[in-house]
Design a protein around this motif. Sequence first.
Motif, PDB file in Angstrom:
ATOM      1  N   ALA A 160      -4.266 117.209  42.667  1.00  0.00           N
ATOM      2  CA  ALA A 160      -3.683 118.362  43.350  1.00  0.00           C
ATOM      3  C   ALA A 160      -4.385 118.670  44.666  1.00  0.00           C
ATOM      4  N   ASP A 161      -3.599 119.047  45.646  1.00  0.00           N
ATOM      5  CA  ASP A 161      -4.123 119.607  46.895  1.00  0.00           C
ATOM      6  C   ASP A 161      -4.051 121.126  46.747  1.00  0.00           C
ATOM      7  N   GLY A 162      -5.048 121.671  46.057  1.00  0.00           N
ATOM      8  CA  GLY A 162      -5.009 123.084  45.694  1.00  0.00           C
ATOM      9  C   GLY A 162      -4.912 124.017  46.874  1.00  0.00           C
ATOM     10  N   ASN A 163      -5.661 123.735  47.923  1.00  0.00           N
ATOM     11  CA  ASN A 163      -5.640 124.616  49.096  1.00  0.00           C
ATOM     12  C   ASN A 163      -4.430 124.367  49.993  1.00  0.00           C
ATOM     13  N   GLY A 164      -3.629 123.366  49.643  1.00  0.00           N
ATOM     14  CA  GLY A 164      -2.385 123.120  50.366  1.00  0.00           C
ATOM     15  C   GLY A 164      -1.178 123.717  49.663  1.00  0.00           C
ATOM     16  N   ALA A 165      -1.421 124.476  48.596  1.00  0.00           N
ATOM     17  CA  ALA A 165      -0.330 125.070  47.824  1.00  0.00           C
ATOM     18  C   ALA A 165       0.330 126.196  48.612  1.00  0.00           C
ATOM     19  N   LYS A 166       1.570 126.473  48.270  1.00  0.00           N
ATOM     20  CA  LYS A 166       2.279 127.568  48.922  1.00  0.00           C
ATOM     21  C   LYS A 166       3.016 128.411  47.896  1.00  0.00           C
ATOM     22  N   LEU A 167       3.225 129.652  48.263  1.00  0.00           N
ATOM     23  CA  LEU A 167       3.908 130.626  47.419  1.00  0.00           C
ATOM     24  C   LEU A 167       5.222 131.003  48.081  1.00  0.00           C
ATOM     25  N   LEU A 168       6.317 130.763  47.387  1.00  0.00           N
ATOM     26  CA  LEU A 168       7.644 131.112  47.883  1.00  0.00           C
ATOM     27  C   LEU A 168       8.041 132.442  47.253  1.00  0.00           C
ATOM     28  N   ARG A 169       8.221 133.480  48.070  1.00  0.00           N
ATOM     29  CA  ARG A 169       8.458 134.843  47.565  1.00  0.00           C
ATOM     30  C   ARG A 169       9.912 135.238  47.768  1.00  0.00           C
ATOM     31  N   SER A 170      10.698 135.153  46.691  1.00  0.00           N
ATOM     32  CA  SER A 170      12.133 135.454  46.774  1.00  0.00           C
ATOM     33  C   SER A 170      12.388 136.925  47.061  1.00  0.00           C
ATOM     34  N   ALA A 171      11.464 137.801  46.638  1.00  0.00           N
ATOM     35  CA  ALA A 171      11.632 139.238  46.873  1.00  0.00           C
ATOM     36  C   ALA A 171      11.544 139.590  48.352  1.00  0.00           C
ATOM     37  N   GLU A 172      11.075 138.656  49.176  1.00  0.00           N
ATOM     38  CA  GLU A 172      10.965 138.886  50.620  1.00  0.00           C
ATOM     39  C   GLU A 172      11.801 137.873  51.397  1.00  0.00           C
ATOM     40  N   GLY A 173      12.967 137.511  50.817  1.00  0.00           N
ATOM     41  CA  GLY A 173      13.858 136.583  51.511  1.00  0.00           C
ATOM     42  C   GLY A 173      13.313 135.173  51.595  1.00  0.00           C
ATOM     43  N   ASN A 174      12.619 134.718  50.521  1.00  0.00           N
ATOM     44  CA  ASN A 174      12.038 133.374  50.449  1.00  0.00           C
ATOM     45  C   ASN A 174      10.966 133.132  51.521  1.00  0.00           C
ATOM     46  N   THR A 175      10.229 134.179  51.860  1.00  0.00           N
ATOM     47  CA  THR A 175       9.074 134.030  52.746  1.00  0.00           C
ATOM     48  C   THR A 175       8.033 133.131  52.079  1.00  0.00           C
ATOM     49  N   GLN A 176       7.394 132.254  52.858  1.00  0.00           N
ATOM     50  CA  GLN A 176       6.401 131.331  52.318  1.00  0.00           C
ATOM     51  C   GLN A 176       5.000 131.724  52.780  1.00  0.00           C
ATOM     52  N   TYR A 177       4.069 131.678  51.816  1.00  0.00           N
ATOM     53  CA  TYR A 177       2.670 131.992  52.080  1.00  0.00           C
ATOM     54  C   TYR A 177       1.792 130.836  51.601  1.00  0.00           C
ATOM     55  N   SER A 178       0.636 130.694  52.220  1.00  0.00           N
ATOM     56  CA  SER A 178      -0.350 129.730  51.737  1.00  0.00           C
ATOM     57  C   SER A 178      -1.279 130.413  50.739  1.00  0.00           C
ATOM     58  N   VAL A 179      -1.730 129.641  49.745  1.00  0.00           N
ATOM     59  CA  VAL A 179      -2.690 130.141  48.756  1.00  0.00           C
ATOM     60  C   VAL A 179      -3.779 129.089  48.572  1.00  0.00           C
ATOM     61  N   ARG A 180      -4.987 129.540  48.258  1.00  0.00           N
ATOM     62  CA  ARG A 180      -6.151 128.653  48.159  1.00  0.00           C
ATOM     63  C   ARG A 180      -6.534 128.448  46.690  1.00  0.00           C
ATOM     64  N   LEU A 181      -5.765 127.599  46.015  1.00  0.00           N
ATOM     65  CA  LEU A 181      -5.990 127.385  44.589  1.00  0.00           C
ATOM     66  C   LEU A 181      -7.298 126.657  44.310  1.00  0.00           C
ATOM     67  N   ALA A 182      -7.646 125.693  45.149  1.00  0.00           N
ATOM     68  CA  ALA A 182      -8.901 124.961  44.927  1.00  0.00           C
ATOM     69  C   ALA A 182     -10.097 125.894  45.054  1.00  0.00           C
ATOM     70  N   ASP A 183     -10.076 126.753  46.068  1.00  0.00           N
ATOM     71  CA  ASP A 183     -11.166 127.716  46.231  1.00  0.00           C
ATOM     72  C   ASP A 183     -11.249 128.653  45.031  1.00  0.00           C
ATOM     73  N   LEU A 184     -10.088 129.070  44.530  1.00  0.00           N
ATOM     74  CA  LEU A 184     -10.040 130.020  43.410  1.00  0.00           C
ATOM     75  C   LEU A 184     -10.476 129.375  42.104  1.00  0.00           C
ATOM     76  N   ILE A 185      -9.923 128.193  41.803  1.00  0.00           N
ATOM     77  CA  ILE A 185     -10.142 127.576  40.491  1.00  0.00           C
ATOM     78  C   ILE A 185     -11.424 126.759  40.445  1.00  0.00           C
TER      79      ILE A 185
END
Length: 209
Positions: A160-185
Amino acid sequence: MLTRLCTVLGAGLRWFALGVFGLLVGGCASSFPPAPTSAASPDYRYIIGPGDSVNIIVWRNPELSMTVPVRPDGLIAAPLIEDLQAMGKTPTALARDMEKALGTFIRDPVVTVVVTSFVGTQSEQIRVVGEASKPQTLPYRQNMTLLDVMIAVGGLTDFADGNGAKLLRSAEGNTQYSVRLADLIRRGDISANVDMRPGDVLIIPQSWF
Protein backbone atom coordinates in the motif's frame (compact mmCIF):
# COMPACT_ATOMS: atom_id res chain seq x y z
CA MET A 1 31.14 1.58 -32.18
CA LEU A 2 31.10 0.70 -28.50
CA THR A 3 31.63 4.33 -27.51
CA ARG A 4 28.70 5.42 -29.68
CA LEU A 5 26.44 2.72 -28.18
CA CYS A 6 27.33 3.83 -24.65
CA THR A 7 26.56 7.43 -25.59
CA VAL A 8 23.14 6.44 -26.95
CA LEU A 9 22.34 4.32 -23.87
CA GLY A 10 23.48 7.13 -21.57
CA ALA A 11 21.22 9.61 -23.31
CA GLY A 12 18.30 7.15 -23.11
CA LEU A 13 18.81 6.66 -19.38
CA ARG A 14 18.91 10.43 -18.85
CA TRP A 15 15.61 10.86 -20.71
CA PHE A 16 14.10 7.97 -18.71
CA ALA A 17 15.20 9.55 -15.42
CA LEU A 18 13.78 12.90 -16.48
CA GLY A 19 10.50 11.22 -17.42
CA VAL A 20 10.21 9.50 -14.04
CA PHE A 21 11.04 12.78 -12.30
CA GLY A 22 8.34 14.52 -14.33
CA LEU A 23 5.79 11.92 -13.34
CA LEU A 24 6.68 12.31 -9.68
CA VAL A 25 6.51 16.10 -9.85
CA GLY A 26 3.24 15.93 -11.75
CA GLY A 27 1.80 13.56 -9.14
CA CYS A 28 2.78 15.94 -6.37
CA ALA A 29 1.33 18.90 -8.24
CA SER A 30 -2.02 17.17 -8.65
CA SER A 31 -2.27 16.09 -4.99
CA PHE A 32 -5.50 16.81 -3.16
CA PRO A 33 -5.89 19.08 -0.11
CA PRO A 34 -5.62 17.33 3.25
CA ALA A 35 -8.88 16.13 4.77
CA PRO A 36 -10.25 18.40 7.50
CA THR A 37 -9.62 17.08 10.99
CA SER A 38 -13.17 17.81 12.21
CA ALA A 39 -16.09 16.83 10.02
CA ALA A 40 -18.65 15.02 12.20
CA SER A 41 -22.10 16.59 12.40
CA PRO A 42 -23.48 16.92 15.96
CA ASP A 43 -27.08 16.51 14.75
CA TYR A 44 -26.46 13.22 12.91
CA ARG A 45 -29.29 10.69 13.21
CA TYR A 46 -29.04 7.07 12.12
CA ILE A 47 -30.97 6.18 8.96
CA ILE A 48 -32.37 2.65 8.67
CA GLY A 49 -31.26 0.61 5.68
CA PRO A 50 -31.81 -2.84 4.12
CA GLY A 51 -30.22 -5.59 6.20
CA ASP A 52 -30.82 -3.83 9.52
CA SER A 53 -32.78 -5.57 12.26
CA VAL A 54 -35.30 -3.50 14.20
CA ASN A 55 -36.89 -4.35 17.53
CA ILE A 56 -40.51 -3.18 17.56
CA ILE A 57 -41.98 -2.63 21.02
CA VAL A 58 -45.71 -1.91 21.24
CA TRP A 59 -46.62 -0.77 24.75
CA ARG A 60 -49.11 -3.07 26.48
CA ASN A 61 -49.26 -5.28 23.41
CA PRO A 62 -46.50 -7.89 23.75
CA GLU A 63 -48.07 -10.05 21.04
CA LEU A 64 -47.31 -7.25 18.55
CA SER A 65 -43.76 -6.70 19.76
CA MET A 66 -40.91 -8.47 17.96
CA THR A 67 -37.63 -8.08 16.12
CA VAL A 68 -37.90 -8.05 12.33
CA PRO A 69 -35.38 -7.61 9.48
CA VAL A 70 -35.51 -4.81 6.95
CA ARG A 71 -35.86 -6.55 3.61
CA PRO A 72 -33.68 -5.72 0.55
CA ASP A 73 -36.60 -3.66 -0.81
CA GLY A 74 -36.50 -1.50 2.34
CA LEU A 75 -39.82 -2.74 3.74
CA ILE A 76 -40.69 -4.51 6.98
CA ALA A 77 -43.57 -6.80 7.88
CA ALA A 78 -45.02 -7.15 11.38
CA PRO A 79 -48.27 -8.34 12.98
CA LEU A 80 -51.19 -6.33 11.54
CA ILE A 81 -48.77 -4.58 9.17
CA GLU A 82 -47.93 -6.39 5.93
CA ASP A 83 -45.54 -3.94 4.28
CA LEU A 84 -44.23 -0.68 5.68
CA GLN A 85 -41.36 1.43 4.36
CA ALA A 86 -38.45 1.47 6.82
CA MET A 87 -35.47 2.33 4.64
CA GLY A 88 -34.48 5.97 4.75
CA LYS A 89 -36.23 6.68 8.06
CA THR A 90 -34.91 7.31 11.54
CA PRO A 91 -36.09 4.83 14.21
CA THR A 92 -38.31 7.55 15.68
CA ALA A 93 -39.94 8.31 12.31
CA LEU A 94 -40.58 4.61 11.74
CA ALA A 95 -42.17 4.31 15.19
CA ARG A 96 -44.57 7.18 14.39
CA ASP A 97 -45.52 5.56 11.07
CA MET A 98 -46.17 2.26 12.84
CA GLU A 99 -48.42 4.01 15.34
CA LYS A 100 -50.49 5.38 12.46
CA ALA A 101 -50.72 1.96 10.83
CA LEU A 102 -51.63 0.18 14.08
CA GLY A 103 -54.15 2.87 15.01
CA THR A 104 -56.61 1.18 12.64
CA PHE A 105 -56.63 -1.91 14.85
CA ILE A 106 -55.83 -0.81 18.41
CA ARG A 107 -56.55 2.34 20.39
CA ASP A 108 -53.75 4.89 20.89
CA PRO A 109 -50.79 2.60 20.17
CA VAL A 110 -47.41 3.62 21.56
CA VAL A 111 -44.49 2.20 19.58
CA THR A 112 -40.75 2.26 20.18
CA VAL A 113 -38.29 1.12 17.50
CA VAL A 114 -34.77 0.07 18.45
CA VAL A 115 -32.21 -0.86 15.78
CA THR A 116 -30.34 -3.96 16.95
CA SER A 117 -28.25 -4.82 13.88
CA PHE A 118 -26.69 -2.04 11.82
CA VAL A 119 -25.99 -1.92 8.10
CA GLY A 120 -27.43 1.45 7.11
CA THR A 121 -28.37 2.87 3.76
CA GLN A 122 -25.88 2.59 0.90
CA SER A 123 -25.61 6.38 0.68
CA GLU A 124 -24.29 6.53 4.27
CA GLN A 125 -21.99 3.52 4.32
CA ILE A 126 -18.20 3.90 4.50
CA ARG A 127 -16.44 2.09 1.65
CA VAL A 128 -12.77 1.10 1.72
CA VAL A 129 -11.19 -0.07 -1.56
CA GLY A 130 -7.67 -0.84 -2.72
CA GLU A 131 -4.71 -1.91 -0.59
CA ALA A 132 -6.46 -2.49 2.73
CA SER A 133 -6.01 -5.89 4.37
CA LYS A 134 -9.78 -6.44 4.29
CA PRO A 135 -11.48 -3.99 1.88
CA GLN A 136 -15.13 -3.74 2.84
CA THR A 137 -18.20 -1.61 3.45
CA LEU A 138 -18.81 -0.37 7.00
CA PRO A 139 -21.84 1.22 8.66
CA TYR A 140 -21.16 4.80 9.68
CA ARG A 141 -21.10 5.58 13.41
CA GLN A 142 -21.28 9.00 15.01
CA ASN A 143 -17.77 10.39 15.61
CA MET A 144 -16.15 7.63 13.52
CA THR A 145 -12.56 8.48 12.60
CA LEU A 146 -10.07 7.34 9.98
CA LEU A 147 -8.30 5.29 12.65
CA ASP A 148 -11.54 3.46 13.49
CA VAL A 149 -11.96 2.58 9.81
CA MET A 150 -8.40 1.30 9.45
CA ILE A 151 -8.75 -0.89 12.55
CA ALA A 152 -11.95 -2.38 11.09
CA VAL A 153 -10.28 -3.22 7.75
CA GLY A 154 -7.15 -4.67 9.35
CA GLY A 155 -4.70 -1.94 8.35
CA LEU A 156 -2.67 -1.66 5.15
CA THR A 157 -1.16 -4.34 2.95
CA ASP A 158 2.61 -4.51 2.39
CA PHE A 159 2.10 -2.99 -1.06
CA ALA A 160 0.00 0.00 0.00
CA ASP A 161 0.95 3.60 -0.67
CA GLY A 162 -0.63 4.75 2.58
CA ASN A 163 0.27 8.41 2.27
CA GLY A 164 -1.01 8.42 -1.31
CA ALA A 165 -4.53 7.47 -0.21
CA LYS A 166 -7.46 9.74 -0.88
CA LEU A 167 -10.87 10.30 0.66
CA LEU A 168 -13.84 10.82 -1.64
CA ARG A 169 -16.55 12.77 0.25
CA SER A 170 -19.99 12.36 -1.33
CA ALA A 171 -21.56 14.72 1.24
CA GLU A 172 -19.52 17.53 -0.35
CA GLY A 173 -20.22 16.77 -4.01
CA ASN A 174 -17.51 14.07 -4.29
CA THR A 175 -14.75 16.41 -3.12
CA GLN A 176 -11.42 14.56 -2.85
CA TYR A 177 -8.97 14.90 0.03
CA SER A 178 -5.57 13.38 0.74
CA VAL A 179 -5.04 11.33 3.91
CA ARG A 180 -1.80 10.09 5.49
CA LEU A 181 -2.53 6.46 6.33
CA ALA A 182 1.12 5.40 6.55
CA ASP A 183 1.88 8.17 9.03
CA LEU A 184 -1.21 7.24 11.06
CA ILE A 185 -0.88 3.45 11.05
CA ARG A 186 2.83 2.77 10.73
CA ARG A 187 4.33 5.83 12.45
CA GLY A 188 1.64 6.46 15.05
CA ASP A 189 1.20 10.09 14.00
CA ILE A 190 -2.18 10.88 15.56
CA SER A 191 -2.27 14.23 13.77
CA ALA A 192 -3.07 12.24 10.62
CA ASN A 193 -6.35 11.05 12.15
CA VAL A 194 -9.47 12.77 10.76
CA ASP A 195 -13.23 12.51 11.15
CA MET A 196 -15.24 10.44 8.69
CA ARG A 197 -18.62 11.43 7.28
CA PRO A 198 -21.50 9.25 6.05
CA GLY A 199 -20.91 8.13 2.47
CA ASP A 200 -17.11 8.57 2.50
CA VAL A 201 -15.05 6.37 0.17
CA LEU A 202 -11.44 5.64 1.16
CA ILE A 203 -9.22 4.71 -1.82
CA ILE A 204 -5.81 3.19 -1.04
CA PRO A 205 -3.47 2.88 -4.06
CA GLN A 206 -0.61 0.45 -4.57
CA SER A 207 2.92 1.75 -4.10
CA TRP A 208 5.18 1.93 -7.16
CA PHE A 209 8.30 1.43 -5.08
